[in-house]
Scaffold this active site. Sequence first.
Site, short mmCIF file in Angstrom:
data_model
loop_
_atom_site.label_atom_id
_atom_site.label_comp_id
_atom_site.label_asym_id
_atom_site.label_seq_id
_atom_site.Cartn_x
_atom_site.Cartn_y
_atom_site.Cartn_z
N HIS A 74 85.68 14.51 35.97
CA HIS A 74 84.41 14.11 35.34
C HIS A 74 83.59 13.21 36.25
O HIS A 74 84.13 12.50 37.09
CB HIS A 74 84.65 13.45 33.97
CG HIS A 74 85.43 12.18 34.00
ND1 HIS A 74 84.85 10.94 34.12
CD2 HIS A 74 86.77 11.95 33.93
CE1 HIS A 74 85.79 10.01 34.09
NE2 HIS A 74 86.96 10.59 33.99
N ASP A 125 81.12 10.90 35.06
CA ASP A 125 80.69 9.60 34.49
C ASP A 125 81.76 8.52 34.67
O ASP A 125 82.95 8.83 34.82
CB ASP A 125 80.31 9.75 33.02
CG ASP A 125 81.46 10.28 32.17
OD1 ASP A 125 82.20 11.15 32.64
OD2 ASP A 125 81.61 9.80 31.03
N ASP A 151 87.93 6.39 38.91
CA ASP A 151 88.02 7.21 37.69
C ASP A 151 86.63 7.77 37.42
O ASP A 151 85.82 7.12 36.80
CB ASP A 151 88.52 6.34 36.53
CG ASP A 151 88.56 7.07 35.21
OD1 ASP A 151 88.41 8.30 35.22
OD2 ASP A 151 88.74 6.40 34.17
N GLU A 157 82.62 12.32 29.81
CA GLU A 157 84.04 12.34 29.43
C GLU A 157 84.41 11.03 28.73
O GLU A 157 85.15 11.02 27.76
CB GLU A 157 84.91 12.54 30.68
CG GLU A 157 86.38 12.81 30.40
CD GLU A 157 87.24 11.56 30.31
OE1 GLU A 157 88.41 11.70 29.93
OE2 GLU A 157 86.78 10.44 30.60
N GLU A 158 83.87 9.94 29.25
CA GLU A 158 84.25 8.61 28.74
C GLU A 158 83.74 8.36 27.32
O GLU A 158 84.11 7.39 26.68
CB GLU A 158 83.75 7.51 29.69
CG GLU A 158 84.29 7.60 31.12
CD GLU A 158 85.76 7.23 31.24
OE1 GLU A 158 86.40 6.96 30.22
OE2 GLU A 158 86.27 7.22 32.39
N ASP A 210 92.76 13.45 36.60
CA ASP A 210 92.16 12.34 35.86
C ASP A 210 93.22 11.46 35.19
O ASP A 210 93.13 11.15 34.00
CB ASP A 210 91.18 12.90 34.80
CG ASP A 210 90.34 11.81 34.17
OD1 ASP A 210 90.25 10.71 34.74
OD2 ASP A 210 89.77 12.06 33.09
N HIS A 250 89.02 1.30 34.31
CA HIS A 250 88.24 0.66 33.24
C HIS A 250 88.26 -0.86 33.37
O HIS A 250 88.21 -1.57 32.37
CB HIS A 250 88.73 1.11 31.84
CG HIS A 250 88.51 2.58 31.58
ND1 HIS A 250 88.45 3.11 30.33
CD2 HIS A 250 88.30 3.62 32.43
CE1 HIS A 250 88.24 4.42 30.42
NE2 HIS A 250 88.16 4.75 31.69
ZN LIG Z 1 88.76 9.51 33.74
#
Ligand SMILES: [Zn+2]
Length: 366
Positions: A73, A75, A103, A136-137, A160, A341
């Site tokens: 992904h 984003d 990520d 995705e997030e 991922d 994150h």
């Molecule tokens: Zn991810």
Amino acid sequence: MYTLSTEKLTKTFVELAQIPSPSWKEEKVLKYMIKRLKKNGGDITVYPCGISSNLLVRYEGTTNQPSILFSAHMDTVGPCDKITPVVTKTKITSDGNSVLGADDKSALTMFIEAMDYIKENRIKHGPIEFVITCAEELGLKGMKGFDTSVVNSKYAFVFDSGGDIGKIVHKAPFHLDMKISIKGIASHAGIAPEMGINAIRVLSKIIAEMPNGRIDEETTTNVGIIEGGRAANIVAEDASCLLEVRSIDKSKMIKIEKQINDIVKKICSQEGARFRIEKSLEYCGFSIPESAQISKLAVKAMERIGVKPSFVALGGGSDTNILNRGKIKAMNLSCGMEKIHSTGEYIKISELKKGTELVLSLIESV
Ligand SMILES: [Zn+2]
């Protein structure tokens, strides 16, 4: 086996990481991907999705090996307004004020670099597909909005998952969201409390009796948000809560859902309150045995480049869950990102390299 340039890999990753791409605002990363993948021979289709787009990139095969799909992904979570990657001898971090976005830009880098390498070294391969998603997030919104039936491949590898290269996520849970709303009766709390039915109190009893936390090794549940009442001098008429139930085993998830339903019914009838239960299946789970063909392919490709494979079950969902809905068999592989994150997010340069080797090895092993 593959002689990849560390400088080139690092440069591509830094260029990608520097482009802010919060969910639904992936446009600049999309453009970058199109530019790079077109250059090495990719046939590109853009599929609008929400206010952004997903990307399908195809490379015609030069052998009659089966088609293979890779996915990642574009984003990232925040903070990501301004990202300044810091490259040390061994790893890449942010400057501490933002996430790094490894990520999932580590995976995007690996895909670009693997295809560059194939082109430069004229490596023979079967058909290759890439699905690059947005949002995705935000709950896998990009992949959910992508028609996976346009994909030719039977096997898919999503890059991922955190940790050193070698992790194979072959199990992930079903995920159910539930909202419980309780309707009591409002009344003056000082003058006529006996005329009221307190929805907050009813909901509290329900939550206290509900299964909570880790139920078993593959099943969890959690109440995450609670709301209710209007003032301290009013017997609360309304209260609601949001909760989730996850399990790799669908029947276990359904069993917990039924338990919760029964508890709500029982307590509301005891207390004279009314209720409403809403539910939505966020995504389906998957469970692929280690003996499956796709598992063997992952193991073979890893061993070929000296990586020790390890099969793991994950408690979270990813685009892999959505890919597995149809005919495609998909697994989620670790791509070296760490502390995702968070502003402490980083990736080791050696893992960036290993991951690119793994993409190449999967392409050659299929
Ligand atoms: Zn991810």
